[in-house]
Each structure stands twice: as C-alpha cells, then as structure tokens.
Motif scaffolding. Structure first.
Motif, PDB file in Angstrom:
ATOM      1  N   GLN A  68      34.802 -35.987  14.316  1.00  0.00           N
ATOM      2  CA  GLN A  68      34.264 -36.528  13.071  1.00  0.00           C
ATOM      3  C   GLN A  68      34.600 -38.010  12.932  1.00  0.00           C
ATOM      4  O   GLN A  68      33.750 -38.829  12.533  1.00  0.00           O
ATOM      5  CB  GLN A  68      34.829 -35.740  11.886  1.00  0.00           C
ATOM      6  CG  GLN A  68      34.282 -36.153  10.538  1.00  0.00           C
ATOM      7  CD  GLN A  68      32.799 -35.866  10.397  1.00  0.00           C
ATOM      8  OE1 GLN A  68      32.287 -34.922  10.986  1.00  0.00           O
ATOM      9  NE2 GLN A  68      32.108 -36.699   9.620  1.00  0.00           N
ATOM     10  N   SER A  69      35.825 -38.390  13.285  1.00  0.00           N
ATOM     11  CA  SER A  69      36.228 -39.798  13.221  1.00  0.00           C
ATOM     12  C   SER A  69      35.428 -40.643  14.200  1.00  0.00           C
ATOM     13  O   SER A  69      35.008 -41.767  13.881  1.00  0.00           O
ATOM     14  CB  SER A  69      37.721 -39.911  13.525  1.00  0.00           C
ATOM     15  OG  SER A  69      38.493 -39.201  12.583  1.00  0.00           O
ATOM     16  N   ARG A  70      35.180 -40.107  15.383  1.00  0.00           N
ATOM     17  CA  ARG A  70      34.411 -40.845  16.384  1.00  0.00           C
ATOM     18  C   ARG A  70      32.960 -41.039  15.942  1.00  0.00           C
ATOM     19  O   ARG A  70      32.370 -42.105  16.144  1.00  0.00           O
ATOM     20  CB  ARG A  70      34.441 -40.104  17.719  1.00  0.00           C
ATOM     21  CG  ARG A  70      35.787 -40.174  18.442  1.00  0.00           C
ATOM     22  CD  ARG A  70      35.799 -39.229  19.636  1.00  0.00           C
ATOM     23  NE  ARG A  70      37.024 -39.355  20.403  1.00  0.00           N
ATOM     24  CZ  ARG A  70      37.140 -39.989  21.568  1.00  0.00           C
ATOM     25  NH1 ARG A  70      36.076 -40.571  22.108  1.00  0.00           N
ATOM     26  NH2 ARG A  70      38.291 -40.042  22.195  1.00  0.00           N
ATOM     27  N   LEU A  71      32.388 -39.989  15.351  1.00  0.00           N
ATOM     28  CA  LEU A  71      30.996 -40.103  14.893  1.00  0.00           C
ATOM     29  C   LEU A  71      30.888 -41.120  13.754  1.00  0.00           C
ATOM     30  O   LEU A  71      29.923 -41.887  13.688  1.00  0.00           O
ATOM     31  CB  LEU A  71      30.486 -38.732  14.443  1.00  0.00           C
ATOM     32  CG  LEU A  71      30.310 -37.682  15.537  1.00  0.00           C
ATOM     33  CD1 LEU A  71      29.937 -36.330  14.929  1.00  0.00           C
ATOM     34  CD2 LEU A  71      29.223 -38.122  16.530  1.00  0.00           C
ATOM     35  N   GLU A  72      31.861 -41.090  12.833  1.00  0.00           N
ATOM     36  CA  GLU A  72      31.836 -42.057  11.736  1.00  0.00           C
ATOM     37  C   GLU A  72      32.042 -43.482  12.230  1.00  0.00           C
ATOM     38  O   GLU A  72      31.592 -44.439  11.586  1.00  0.00           O
ATOM     39  CB  GLU A  72      32.926 -41.691  10.718  1.00  0.00           C
ATOM     40  CG  GLU A  72      32.645 -40.388   9.963  1.00  0.00           C
ATOM     41  CD  GLU A  72      33.783 -40.005   9.046  1.00  0.00           C
ATOM     42  OE1 GLU A  72      34.835 -40.695   9.082  1.00  0.00           O
ATOM     43  OE2 GLU A  72      33.628 -39.022   8.283  1.00  0.00           O
ATOM     44  N   ALA A  73      32.702 -43.620  13.379  1.00  0.00           N
ATOM     45  CA  ALA A  73      32.918 -44.950  13.951  1.00  0.00           C
ATOM     46  C   ALA A  73      31.717 -45.443  14.744  1.00  0.00           C
ATOM     47  O   ALA A  73      31.729 -46.568  15.263  1.00  0.00           O
ATOM     48  CB  ALA A  73      34.152 -44.930  14.850  1.00  0.00           C
TER      49      ALA A  73
END
Length: 219
Positions: A34-39
């Motif tokens: 989720q953090s990678r997608l938001e980044a």
C-alpha cells in the motif's frame, strides 16, 4: 488493483507458515504494498524489487523457517468430507424412505422355518454418517491443530476416535450388517471396513502416541 490483489493472493497461497506468522507476514506485506502504491510505484516495479509471488513466498518461508506449518493443506478436504458425511447421513434415510428393518418369515404348512432380518434399520445410515464425520474431524485435528500448542490437544481426536470405536464395536458385536449383498465372513469384513472402526482405532493409537511424544519433548 485486481492485479495487486491476485499477486497478494498468490503469495499467501504459496506460504507454508503457521497461522499466526502467516497473518503477521501478510499484514506487513499489505502495508508495504500500500505504501509503495501510494508512492507511485507500479506492480511491475514491485515485482522487479520483490520478485514474483512464488519467489517472494519462497523467500518468506526461508526467512521464517522456525515457523513453518508441518500440517498438509489437503487436511481441509477432511473437514469438508466430515460435513458431507454428516449431511449425507441425515439426508439419505429421508431420500430413500428408510424404515425399520424388514422382517420376513419363510415357512411351510407345518409352520415357520426361518426368520430373515434385512437392512440396517432406522438410523443405520445416520449412524454411519455421524461416525465418519467424527473420524474425519479427528483426522483433521490430528494433522494440524494438535501439532501446535500443548500435548493435551491430542486428547480431542483421541476422544472422538474412542467414541466411534466404542459405538461401532458394540454394533459389530451385536451382528450389525452393512446392508451389502455379501454374506458370511465377507459380510463381517464389509461391516468392519464400512463402519470406520479400523480408522478410529488407528487414530486413537496415533493420538495417544503424539501426546506422549510431545509431552516427552516438553519435559
């Protein structure tokens, strides 16, 4: 998003970790993705970094080697089989119109010469269904749940197996017949196999053995 979900599902499917560790690992993975997608990263970027789902699962299994689950996955089919056996045991008599065992008298002019009893009687199919449901549930517990935690967990499959063995042993001793078109020794053998007495005896021995071995390891 569907591709990410499929990726995560494939990772989870290939994990061989015990349940608490699996939950923790999957929660951490979901947060990381989720953090990678938001980044702004894409699935291709994630796959390039972490590898495919099978590769990532293999890496996680190796990293948490002390938390591997020794239970085979096919044990869940035993649980499904237990539910099916129980349902069939209750449904079959209603569908076939099961009745009390039929009693027939063969005789001549001088009176009756033989009395024949056919069929397992009311509840025969239901008893078989319950017996096999208990046995499959016991096998499911023995293969998975009992291998984690205290030795006393093995007492559950041992108790279920003992109940089936005791009940089926009494029925066989009273001359219960499986209702198959076989007679003599073959009828006794068929009743022994169909009743599940053999499986109950094996599970009882294995459960007691597992409890003793685990107790020795803890001591």
């Amino acid at each position: 998003m569907n591709e990410i979900k499929r990726y995560v599902n494939r990772v989870e499917w290939n994990l061989r970790l015990d349940w608490p560790t699996r939950v923790r690992v999957m929660n951490d993975l979901a947060s990381d993705l989720q953090s990678r997608l938001e980044a702004g990263e894409t699935l291709a970027d994630i796959r390039a970094d972490l590898g495919g789902p099978e590769q990532l699962a293999a890496t996680l299994n190796e990293a948490f080697a002390d938390h591997l689950d020794p239970a085979p996955r096919w044990r869940w089919w035993l649980l499904a089989g237990a539910a099916a056996a129980l349902a069939l045991g209750f449904a079959l008599p209603a569908l076939t119109g099961a009745r009390q065992a039929a009693v027939g008298v063969i005789g001549g002019a001088d009176g009756p010469t033989a009395i024949l009893v056919s069929g397992p009687g009311v509840g025969g199919g239901t008893l078989l269904g319950i017996s096999w449901a208990l046995l499959l549930a016991a096998a499911f517990c023995w293969l998975g749940w009992c291998r984690h935690g205290r030795p006393r967990r093995y007492w559950l499959p041992a108790l279920l197996s003992l109940i089936v063995c005791a009940g089926q042993g009494v029925l066989l001793a009273l001359g219960w017949q499986p209702g198959l078109p076989v007679y003599g020794p073959l009828s006794i053998l068929a009743g022994f196999l169909l009743s599940g007495f053999w499986l109950g005896a094996a599970l009882l021995v294995l459960s007691l053995r597992g409890a003793l071995k685990k107790r020795k390891k803890r001591d």
